[in-house]
Design a protein around this motif. Structure first.
Motif, PDB file in Angstrom:
ATOM      1  N   LEU A  12      -1.185  -1.505 -11.858  1.00  0.00           N
ATOM      2  CA  LEU A  12      -0.002  -2.209 -11.382  1.00  0.00           C
ATOM      3  C   LEU A  12       0.210  -3.522 -12.136  1.00  0.00           C
ATOM      4  O   LEU A  12       1.356  -3.962 -12.328  1.00  0.00           O
ATOM      5  CB  LEU A  12      -0.123  -2.487  -9.887  1.00  0.00           C
ATOM      6  CG  LEU A  12      -0.070  -1.260  -8.968  1.00  0.00           C
ATOM      7  CD1 LEU A  12      -0.333  -1.661  -7.523  1.00  0.00           C
ATOM      8  CD2 LEU A  12       1.281  -0.560  -9.083  1.00  0.00           C
TER       9      LEU A  12
ATOM     10  N   THR B 204       3.414  -8.494 -10.849  1.00  0.00           N
ATOM     11  CA  THR B 204       3.223  -7.632  -9.684  1.00  0.00           C
ATOM     12  C   THR B 204       2.380  -8.339  -8.634  1.00  0.00           C
ATOM     13  O   THR B 204       1.273  -8.800  -8.914  1.00  0.00           O
ATOM     14  CB  THR B 204       2.535  -6.322 -10.093  1.00  0.00           C
ATOM     15  OG1 THR B 204       3.288  -5.707 -11.134  1.00  0.00           O
ATOM     16  CG2 THR B 204       2.440  -5.369  -8.910  1.00  0.00           C
TER      17      THR B 204
ATOM     18  N   TYR C  29       0.693  -7.744  -4.903  1.00  0.00           N
ATOM     19  CA  TYR C  29       0.325  -6.772  -3.870  1.00  0.00           C
ATOM     20  C   TYR C  29       0.788  -7.248  -2.499  1.00  0.00           C
ATOM     21  O   TYR C  29       0.539  -8.388  -2.100  1.00  0.00           O
ATOM     22  CB  TYR C  29      -1.195  -6.638  -3.816  1.00  0.00           C
ATOM     23  CG  TYR C  29      -1.750  -5.318  -4.287  1.00  0.00           C
ATOM     24  CD1 TYR C  29      -1.357  -4.119  -3.712  1.00  0.00           C
ATOM     25  CD2 TYR C  29      -2.710  -5.281  -5.291  1.00  0.00           C
ATOM     26  CE1 TYR C  29      -1.888  -2.917  -4.125  1.00  0.00           C
ATOM     27  CE2 TYR C  29      -3.257  -4.083  -5.723  1.00  0.00           C
ATOM     28  CZ  TYR C  29      -2.840  -2.896  -5.132  1.00  0.00           C
ATOM     29  OH  TYR C  29      -3.369  -1.714  -5.543  1.00  0.00           O
TER      30      TYR C  29
ATOM     31  N   VAL D  17       4.521  -3.281  -3.334  1.00  0.00           N
ATOM     32  CA  VAL D  17       4.370  -4.436  -4.211  1.00  0.00           C
ATOM     33  C   VAL D  17       5.691  -5.190  -4.319  1.00  0.00           C
ATOM     34  O   VAL D  17       6.769  -4.635  -4.097  1.00  0.00           O
ATOM     35  CB  VAL D  17       3.902  -4.023  -5.620  1.00  0.00           C
ATOM     36  CG1 VAL D  17       2.551  -3.332  -5.565  1.00  0.00           C
ATOM     37  CG2 VAL D  17       4.943  -3.132  -6.304  1.00  0.00           C
TER      38      VAL D  17
ATOM     39  N   ILE E  72       7.785  -7.347  -7.149  1.00  0.00           N
ATOM     40  CA  ILE E  72       7.833  -7.570  -8.590  1.00  0.00           C
ATOM     41  C   ILE E  72       8.674  -8.810  -8.868  1.00  0.00           C
ATOM     42  O   ILE E  72       9.901  -8.804  -8.702  1.00  0.00           O
ATOM     43  CB  ILE E  72       8.439  -6.363  -9.339  1.00  0.00           C
ATOM     44  CG1 ILE E  72       7.690  -5.074  -8.986  1.00  0.00           C
ATOM     45  CG2 ILE E  72       8.402  -6.620 -10.843  1.00  0.00           C
ATOM     46  CD1 ILE E  72       6.285  -5.006  -9.510  1.00  0.00           C
TER      47      ILE E  72
END
Length: 311
Positions: free
Chosen positions: A230, A237, A239, A292, A294
């Motif tokens: 990721l 990114t 989490y 996630v 972004i």
């Protein structure tokens, strides 16, 4: 285990077939009436070609008289086939290498190559679900992209691949993949950093007496490879959540691959990701979902700053 399950155990034996001189209309009618996605073209019980829904779509773009043509003129050939004793792991390798979704199965008991079944990604998805996500299958993903990333460094023994329609943004259907070998040093370092010094990960003699019969990699260490994949998506990114199901243990020295596929755009730059970790044999050892956020990369990364200073 997947490496012992054979094609004969999961293939479809009631194969829909037609002769080379049948018309494309005949084949399309068979697909509709039999609710199948392909017709195998046979001559004297031996497969010589195949026509799939994808073939029809391609041919319709190039021809105006498709319906009256014989299958010999539109079928895909030469035909890739496999014997019934092929393991499904090897079958997956063939499907990927040949970029196909249908594999006719032919008898290996004689020289006539008699058709005995067909294997498709549909049957495989029942046994190897991580190989056929809801938004895709074993067909090739979007083109590989080299994108700006927010990683500090890479190593020669790491493998990374990102496939997406655009180099700078994340979209549904994009796939990030990260691979590395999990070494003894990795496991020992992880134990030291986290404090998880369970002897099943560190003590060979102890681990040999457990249900695993050997030392195994920390499950959360395997999960960490998802984070690595990721981190190489376009943008920064972050989490938000991760749900994981651990399916099988990983051995030390195994070459492990994390695959992350963007399956939902949740709005607000948030995305749901299907996550899978496989071992060197392609067996899923971990499956799950992540959410996630972004963000855009900072306007000037640390790497850019160092380059500017060096200049």
């Amino acid at each position: 285990m997947h490496d012992s399950l054979t094609v004969a155990e999961i293939m479809v034996t009631d194969v829909v077939t037609a002769s080379p001189d049948a018309s494309a209309t005949d084949a399309a009618t068979l697909m509709r009436d039999e609710h199948v996605s392909s017709v195998v073209v046979v001559r004297d019980d031996a497969p010589v070609g195949i026509v799939t829904e994808g073939d029809f779509a391609t041919q319709l773009c190039e021809r105006t008289d498709l319906g009256s043509l014989e299958l010999a003129d539109v079928m895909s050939t030469p035909l890739e086939t496999i014997p019934p004793g092929t393991t499904i792991v090897d079958a997956v390798s063939v499907l990927r290498a040949e970029d196909v979704e249908h594999l006719p199965v032919v008898s290996d008991d004689d020289e006539s190559s008699t058709l005995v079944g067909i294997l498709t990604t549909t049957e495989l998805s029942y046994y190897v679900p991580h190989l056929a996500h809801r938004t895709g299958g074993l067909k090739s993903r979007p083109p590989r992209r080299q994108v700006r990333t927010d990683t500090q460094y890479e190593r020669d023994d790491w493998t990374f691949e990102y496939r997406g329609e655009d180099e700078s943004t994340v979209s549904v259907g994009d796939v990030a993949q990260f691979s590395k070998t999990l070494s003894d040093g990795d496991v020992e370092s992880f134990a030291e950093i986290t404090g998880d010094t369970n002897r099943v990960h560190l003590d060979e003699a102890y681990a040999a007496e457990t249900r695993f019969g050997r030392r195994i990699v920390h499950g959360i260490l395997a999960n960490g490879l998802i984070s690595a994949a990721l981190a190489r998506l376009p943008g920064l990114t972050i989490y938000l959540s991760q749900e994981s199901t651990f399916l099988a243990p990983l051995s030390l020295g195994d070459h492990v691959t994390a695959v992350c596929e963007v399956v939902d755009d949740l709005g607000g730059s948030k995305y749901r990701i299907e996550t899978t970790v496989t071992d060197g044999d392609g067996t899923a050892v971990l499956e799950g979902d992540a959410v996630v956020l972004i963000d855009d990369l900072p306007p000037e990364t640390a790497l850019d700053s160092e380059t500017a200073t060096a200049d």
